[in-house]
Design an enzyme around this catalytic site. Sequence first.
Site, PDB file in Angstrom:
ATOM      1  N   TYR A   1       0.831  -1.046  -0.100  1.00 61.45           N
ATOM      2  CA  TYR A   1       0.002   0.058  -0.014  1.00 61.45           C
ATOM      3  C   TYR A   1       0.903   1.217   0.065  1.00 61.45           C
ATOM      4  CZ  TYR A   1      -3.714   3.191   1.285  1.00 61.45           C
ATOM      5  OH  TYR A   1      -4.441   4.168   1.547  1.00 61.45           O
TER       6      TYR A   1
ATOM      7  N   GLN B   1      -0.181   4.289  20.686  1.00 65.39           N
ATOM      8  CA  GLN B   1      -0.336   5.023  19.504  1.00 65.39           C
ATOM      9  C   GLN B   1      -1.359   6.019  19.237  1.00 65.39           C
ATOM     10  OE1 GLN B   1      -1.359   1.921  20.054  1.00 65.39           O
ATOM     11  NE2 GLN B   1      -2.308   0.853  18.301  1.00 65.39           N
ATOM     12  N   THR B   2      -1.011   6.885  18.379  1.00 62.96           N
ATOM     13  CA  THR B   2      -1.873   8.059  18.180  1.00 62.96           C
ATOM     14  C   THR B   2      -2.299   8.036  16.595  1.00 62.96           C
ATOM     15  OG1 THR B   2      -0.484   9.646  17.415  1.00 62.96           O
ATOM     16  CG2 THR B   2      -1.070   9.380  19.660  1.00 62.96           C
TER      17      THR B   2
HETATM   18  P1  NAD Z   1     -12.795   1.687  -0.051  1.00 64.05           P
HETATM   19  O1  NAD Z   1     -11.902   0.524  -0.009  1.00 64.05           O
HETATM   20  O2  NAD Z   1     -13.986   1.975   0.389  1.00 64.05           O
HETATM   21  O3  NAD Z   1     -12.712   2.353  -1.534  1.00 64.05           O
HETATM   22  C1  NAD Z   1     -11.750   1.922  -2.635  1.00 64.05           C
HETATM   23  C2  NAD Z   1     -12.771   1.833  -3.969  1.00 64.05           C
HETATM   24  O4  NAD Z   1     -11.700   1.321  -4.840  1.00 64.05           O
HETATM   25  C3  NAD Z   1     -13.627   0.578  -3.375  1.00 64.05           C
HETATM   26  O5  NAD Z   1     -14.911   0.836  -3.947  1.00 64.05           O
HETATM   27  C4  NAD Z   1     -12.897  -0.621  -4.492  1.00 64.05           C
HETATM   28  O6  NAD Z   1     -14.102  -1.451  -4.828  1.00 64.05           O
HETATM   29  C5  NAD Z   1     -12.300   0.231  -5.648  1.00 64.05           C
HETATM   30  N1  NAD Z   1     -11.365  -0.438  -6.146  1.00 64.05           N
HETATM   31  C6  NAD Z   1     -10.323  -1.100  -5.445  1.00 64.05           C
HETATM   32  N2  NAD Z   1      -9.409  -1.673  -6.479  1.00 64.05           N
HETATM   33  C7  NAD Z   1     -10.117  -1.285  -7.664  1.00 64.05           C
HETATM   34  C8  NAD Z   1      -9.444  -1.573  -8.909  1.00 64.05           C
HETATM   35  N3  NAD Z   1      -8.564  -2.366  -9.235  1.00 64.05           N
HETATM   36  N4  NAD Z   1     -10.342  -0.990 -10.024  1.00 64.05           N
HETATM   37  C9  NAD Z   1     -11.468  -0.370  -9.900  1.00 64.05           C
HETATM   38  N5  NAD Z   1     -11.827  -0.161  -8.640  1.00 64.05           N
HETATM   39  C10 NAD Z   1     -11.133  -0.647  -7.440  1.00 64.05           C
HETATM   40  O7  NAD Z   1     -11.634   2.820   0.628  1.00 64.05           O
HETATM   41  P2  NAD Z   1     -11.668   4.501   0.916  1.00 64.05           P
HETATM   42  O8  NAD Z   1     -11.725   4.695   2.336  1.00 64.05           O
HETATM   43  O9  NAD Z   1     -13.082   4.870   0.158  1.00 64.05           O
HETATM   44  O10 NAD Z   1     -10.608   5.092  -0.083  1.00 64.05           O
HETATM   45  C11 NAD Z   1     -10.479   5.769  -0.912  1.00 64.05           C
HETATM   46  C12 NAD Z   1      -9.131   6.034  -1.358  1.00 64.05           C
HETATM   47  O11 NAD Z   1      -8.733   7.051  -0.601  1.00 64.05           O
HETATM   48  C13 NAD Z   1      -8.150   4.938  -1.616  1.00 64.05           C
HETATM   49  O12 NAD Z   1      -7.287   5.406  -2.660  1.00 64.05           O
HETATM   50  C14 NAD Z   1      -7.508   5.210  -0.302  1.00 64.05           C
HETATM   51  O13 NAD Z   1      -6.019   4.703  -0.491  1.00 64.05           O
HETATM   52  C15 NAD Z   1      -7.428   6.803  -0.149  1.00 64.05           C
HETATM   53  N6  NAD Z   1      -7.343   6.906   1.509  1.00 64.05           N
HETATM   54  C16 NAD Z   1      -8.265   6.725   2.295  1.00 64.05           C
HETATM   55  C17 NAD Z   1      -8.117   6.977   3.750  1.00 64.05           C
HETATM   56  C18 NAD Z   1      -9.179   6.687   4.617  1.00 64.05           C
HETATM   57  O14 NAD Z   1      -8.925   6.794   5.870  1.00 64.05           O
HETATM   58  N7  NAD Z   1     -10.354   6.382   4.213  1.00 64.05           N
HETATM   59  C19 NAD Z   1      -6.862   7.592   4.186  1.00 64.05           C
HETATM   60  C20 NAD Z   1      -6.003   7.813   3.213  1.00 64.05           C
HETATM   61  C21 NAD Z   1      -6.255   7.641   1.548  1.00 64.05           C
HETATM   62  N1  UDP Z   2      -6.302  -0.911  15.905  1.00 68.34           N
HETATM   63  C1  UDP Z   2      -6.530  -1.148  17.089  1.00 68.34           C
HETATM   64  N2  UDP Z   2      -7.709  -2.237  16.992  1.00 68.34           N
HETATM   65  C2  UDP Z   2      -8.389  -2.314  16.116  1.00 68.34           C
HETATM   66  C3  UDP Z   2      -8.047  -1.946  14.776  1.00 68.34           C
HETATM   67  C4  UDP Z   2      -6.923  -1.040  14.766  1.00 68.34           C
HETATM   68  O1  UDP Z   2      -5.991  -0.980  18.268  1.00 68.34           O
HETATM   69  O2  UDP Z   2      -9.467  -3.072  16.344  1.00 68.34           O
HETATM   70  C5  UDP Z   2      -5.309   0.315  15.975  1.00 68.34           C
HETATM   71  C6  UDP Z   2      -4.195  -0.057  14.806  1.00 68.34           C
HETATM   72  O3  UDP Z   2      -3.107  -1.043  15.306  1.00 68.34           O
HETATM   73  C7  UDP Z   2      -3.530   1.345  14.427  1.00 68.34           C
HETATM   74  C8  UDP Z   2      -4.765   2.196  14.581  1.00 68.34           C
HETATM   75  O4  UDP Z   2      -5.680   1.471  15.476  1.00 68.34           O
HETATM   76  O5  UDP Z   2      -2.454   1.602  15.473  1.00 68.34           O
HETATM   77  C9  UDP Z   2      -5.276   2.762  13.160  1.00 68.34           C
HETATM   78  O6  UDP Z   2      -5.678   1.388  12.660  1.00 68.34           O
HETATM   79  P1  UDP Z   2      -6.255   1.767  11.065  1.00 68.34           P
HETATM   80  O7  UDP Z   2      -6.422   0.176  10.502  1.00 68.34           O
HETATM   81  O8  UDP Z   2      -7.626   1.961  11.220  1.00 68.34           O
HETATM   82  O9  UDP Z   2      -5.444   2.807  10.175  1.00 68.34           O
HETATM   83  P2  UDP Z   2      -4.086   2.898   9.876  1.00 68.34           P
HETATM   84  O10 UDP Z   2      -3.136   2.148  10.890  1.00 68.34           O
HETATM   85  O11 UDP Z   2      -3.791   2.588   8.442  1.00 68.34           O
HETATM   86  O12 UDP Z   2      -3.643   4.436  10.254  1.00 68.34           O
END
Ligand code: NAD
Ligand code: UDP
Length: 311
Positions: A144, A208-209
């Site tokens: 990722y 962790q934050t």
């Molecule tokens: P999500 O998993 O709900 O959405 C991702 C979407 O992309 C899904 O609908 C999935 O079916 C589609 N997808 C995956 N692979 C695909 C492919 N090969 N072709 C077409 N569609 C595909 O996740 P989200 O939280 O909505 O995230 C959306 C975007 O924002 C992502 O790129 C993610 O990396 C980015 N992002 C999200 C967060 C967050 O906290 N939600 C944080 C940082 C970045």
């Molecule tokens: N985490 C946790 N319990 C859970 C799921 C996640 O303590 O059931 C912790 C995880 O280890 C991380 C933080 O929460 O430190 C955020 O996790 P998340 O997967 O939501 O996002 P990311 O790590 O990608 O920021």
Amino acid sequence: MKQILITGGAGFLGSHLSERLLNEGNHILCVDNFYTGTKKNVAHLIGHPYFELIRHDVTFPLYVEADEIYNLACPASPVHYQFDPVQTTKTSVHGAINMLGLAKRLKAKILQASTSEVYGDPEVHPQPEEYWGKVNPIGIRSCYDEGKRCAETLFFDYWRQHNLEIKVVRIFNTYGPRMHPNDGRVVSNFIVQALKGENITIYGDGSQTRSFCFVDDLITAMIRMMSTASEITGPVNIGNPGEFTMLELAKKIIELTGSRSSLVYQSLPSDDPRQRKPDITLAREKLGWEPKVHLEEGLVKTIKYFKTLIL
Ligand code: NAD
Ligand code: UDP
Ligand code: UDP
């Protein structure tokens, strides 16, 4: 009327973005392979004369017409992106190449949904955009993190080499209605566990934050970024600078749900970042944006959504 392509449009963030841009009077082309997203997320938009849903995998070429492209396709939660890590890298890298190729042919503006994960386990706190990050290239999060870093590289090379109009936003943890209940992310996990009266799983010691942004705030920032002047490429951090430990989050969710769940401690996944908080000076300056929804207010709305799924 603008024709706007949203890849990953049936996901959590994509469905909110589709809805907002459709309501603002645009024609939406929502592209998704339903890997982690679902038709249910956009069911209420299907039938709208200016909403089109296309099942397509962005690792394959796509020939459509659009004025603007938001590239969101990519599984976003650790559980989902680690399920098929090779496909995760392909989606970020091949997906970016195809969408950039499409934008190049169409001379369309293109926005990349990048992530705070490009900072890895950061040594600089809070994280400004100039920080290059500390990322393990061979760990379980690398598919990722490195996929997203390579996508940023591609965006900036298409900008330098082909003069494309690019916009890169680095999204920090975002939550809200339509999060997948089984995606393993901390907000969805804790809320589902609290509502079901199950143990709340704290990974590590819970110190962790993370900084949590409510989805409505995030969508506003993404749309503002797309409408900035062409010289503004980003990367721009978007997120809520409020910083909480996972223990604080768990306690808040227990309080807001009135749950009797207890905390249980489980091992910390490898490469789990210790801390994360965006420096949003640039977003304030370039987008005139800052988040408005406080954690408690956003959690109340999110809990309400999960209640409709669970109870
Ligand atoms: P999500 O998993 O709900 O959405 C991702 C979407 O992309 C899904 O609908 C999935 O079916 C589609 N997808 C995956 N692979 C695909 C492919 N090969 N072709 C077409 N569609 C595909 O996740 P989200 O939280 O909505 O995230 C959306 C975007 O924002 C992502 O790129 C993610 O990396 C980015 N992002 C999200 C967060 C967050 O906290 N939600 C944080 C940082 C970045
Ligand atoms: N985490 C946790 N319990 C859970 C799921 C996640 O303590 O059931 C912790 C995880 O280890 C991380 C933080 O929460 O430190 C955020 O996790 P998340 O997967 O939501 O996002 P990311 O790590 O990608 O920021
Ligand atoms: N591409 C696409 N739709 C288009 C134009 C291009 O999916 O409308 C894909 C195509 O598969 C190509 C990729 O985008 O491999 C990169 O395109 P670019 O024009 O940059 O490179 P090239 O075609 O020279 O490989």
